[in-house]
Scaffold this active site. Structure first.
Site, PDB file in Angstrom:
ATOM      1  N   ASP A  31      -2.974 -10.476  -2.059  1.00 13.32           N
ATOM      2  CA  ASP A  31      -3.503  -9.923  -0.808  1.00 13.32           C
ATOM      3  C   ASP A  31      -4.962  -9.510  -1.067  1.00 13.32           C
ATOM      4  O   ASP A  31      -5.304  -9.078  -2.168  1.00 13.32           O
ATOM      5  CB  ASP A  31      -2.663  -8.705  -0.410  1.00 13.32           C
ATOM      6  CG  ASP A  31      -2.984  -8.178   0.975  1.00 13.32           C
ATOM      7  OD1 ASP A  31      -2.208  -8.431   1.913  1.00 13.32           O
ATOM      8  OD2 ASP A  31      -4.020  -7.478   1.113  1.00 13.32           O
ATOM      9  N   HIS A  63       0.816  -1.224   0.000  1.00 11.01           N
ATOM     10  CA  HIS A  63       0.000   0.000   0.000  1.00 11.01           C
ATOM     11  C   HIS A  63       0.849   1.273   0.000  1.00 11.01           C
ATOM     12  O   HIS A  63       0.315   2.371  -0.227  1.00 11.01           O
ATOM     13  CB  HIS A  63      -0.912   0.055   1.235  1.00 11.01           C
ATOM     14  CG  HIS A  63      -1.966  -1.008   1.280  1.00 11.01           C
ATOM     15  ND1 HIS A  63      -2.855  -1.218   0.252  1.00 11.01           N
ATOM     16  CD2 HIS A  63      -2.265  -1.936   2.235  1.00 11.01           C
ATOM     17  CE1 HIS A  63      -3.671  -2.227   0.578  1.00 11.01           C
ATOM     18  NE2 HIS A  63      -3.321  -2.679   1.767  1.00 11.01           N
TER      19      HIS A  63
HETATM   20 ZN    ZN Z   1      -4.171  -6.885   2.989  1.00  6.71          ZN
END
Ligand code: ZN
Length: 366
Positions: free
Chosen positions: A179, A142
């Site tokens: 993910d 991220h």
């Molecule tokens: Zn995650």
């Protein structure tokens, strides 16, 4: 053939605003096991402990690696961000983004986490390892160049990719992110880059809520080199494998990379607190088997998995064990204690009809 397992005890010591008893953490004072956030050391540590208990780790080459250097970091992150991060880390720790606090010394741990990914990628590309797994923590997918979010402080995979490109070890690299959350940082860093294909399988609009759309395919020279595969909540074992077989893997095959890097989160698992999917340890095993076969087909088997999210303290270790069994070809097993109950919870045929339409819409649009 050797499978490298890159880890470092100090990656388990990352935490924000945490104390050990009355002692502020840092230096040689280890934080308490849970840091108050879902992203705490337990899931990763328990994976490392499980492979020790079963004996699987004897079939891996346990390694550590040097921290990523400032030169490595600067290929992805601006100096101003690194300086701000280091200054806070040298003090009491703090927060520079969104829900991504760190304690004293957090900068050094983050550079080590990135270094494990880089060490793994170098080992796979330069020969001693057939494939590798980096137990990186904090996670990285991220992290934007100047904005940490989603527990990610440095873009571990992107830092590793830019370093091996600079070192001439590889040029074309594919990132497959399974993910449950969108790999928004990796996407953003390579959005204009035709040499790095980024593919993300994720729960539709889970996190971040405003990124990860199928329509986002890259920009400029990078147009066509980003593929988002958002999946509806409730997608289980069969749905994940269908999305892999029909969307993710064909895109990577067509790209013909020099190496494949997997952003390996386990939060698509059936009992994860931050996802609403129904993947099982066998799902992760089968996805690993498939990406290994593709790596053999297109890039001499060169494959690195980098640990990202996954927040079930009880289940991540079994999912990770299954992945490492596949990677290494080890006969040491850790039977999934949740297999029966999670098999019973898989979506029924009506959901399969719905999902078939969902996936076919993306297939037809490519
Ligand atoms: Zn995650």
């Amino acid at each position: 053939m050797t499978t490298g397992f890159f880890w470092d005890e100090r990656c388990f010591w990352h935490g924000g605003g945490n104390y050990a008893g009355m002692l502020p953490v840092g230096g040689l004072v280890q934080p308490m096991a849970t840091g108050g956030l879902p992203e705490n050391p337990e899931t990763k540590r328990r994976l490392k402990n499980l492979i020790a208990v079963t004996g699987l780790e004897a079939d891996l080459a346990l390694m550590t690696a040097a921290p990523a250097s400032r030169e490595d970091l600067l290929r992805v992150h601006p100096a101003s961000y690194l300086d701000d991060f280091k200054a806070l880390s040298d003090g009491t720790g703090g927060e520079l983004g969104r829900r991504t606090p760190f304690g004293p010394g957090g900068y050094e741990v983050a550079t080590l986490s990135a270094g494990l990914a880089l060490g793994g990628l170098r080992a796979v590309l330069s020969g001693p390892m057939h494939n590798a797994y980096a137990l990186s923590r904090p996670p990285g997918h991220h992290a934007l160049p100047d904005f940490p979010n989603g527990f990610c402080l440095l873009a571990n995979i992107a830092i590793a990719i830019r370093a091996v490109q600079a070192e001439g070890l590889a040029r074309r690299i594919a990132v497959l992110d399974w993910d449950v959350h969108h790999g928004n940082g990796t996407e953003a860093i390579f959005y204009d880059d035709p040499d790095v294909l980024t593919v993300s399988l994720h729960q539709d609009r889970n996190y971040p809520m405003d990124t990860g759309a199928f329509a986002d395919r890259g920009h400029g020279a990078g147009a066509g080199f980003n593929l988002n595969i958002p999946l509806p909540p409730g997608t289980g074992h069969d749905g994940y494998l269908a999305a892999m077989d029909r969307l993710a893997l064909p895109a990577i095959r067509a790209f013909a990379p020099d190496v494949i890097v997997v952003a390996c989160g386990y939060d698509a698992a059936a009992n994860d607190p931050l996802g609403r999917m129904l993947a099982t340890a066998d799902t992760f095993r089968q996805m690993t088997r498939r990406v290994m076969a593709l790596a053999e087909e297109v890039c001499g088997g060169r494959l690195l998995l980098v640990h990202e999210g996954g927040y079930s303290e009880t289940y991540v270790p079994f999912c990770g064990h299954a992945v490492l069994e596949e990677l290494s070809g080890s006969a040491v097993t850790a039977p999934d204690p949740f297999a029966e109950v999670f098999a019973a919870r898989q979506p029924d045929g009506r959901f399969a009809v719905f999902l078939e339409g969902w996936i076919k819409d993306m297939e037809d649009a490519l």
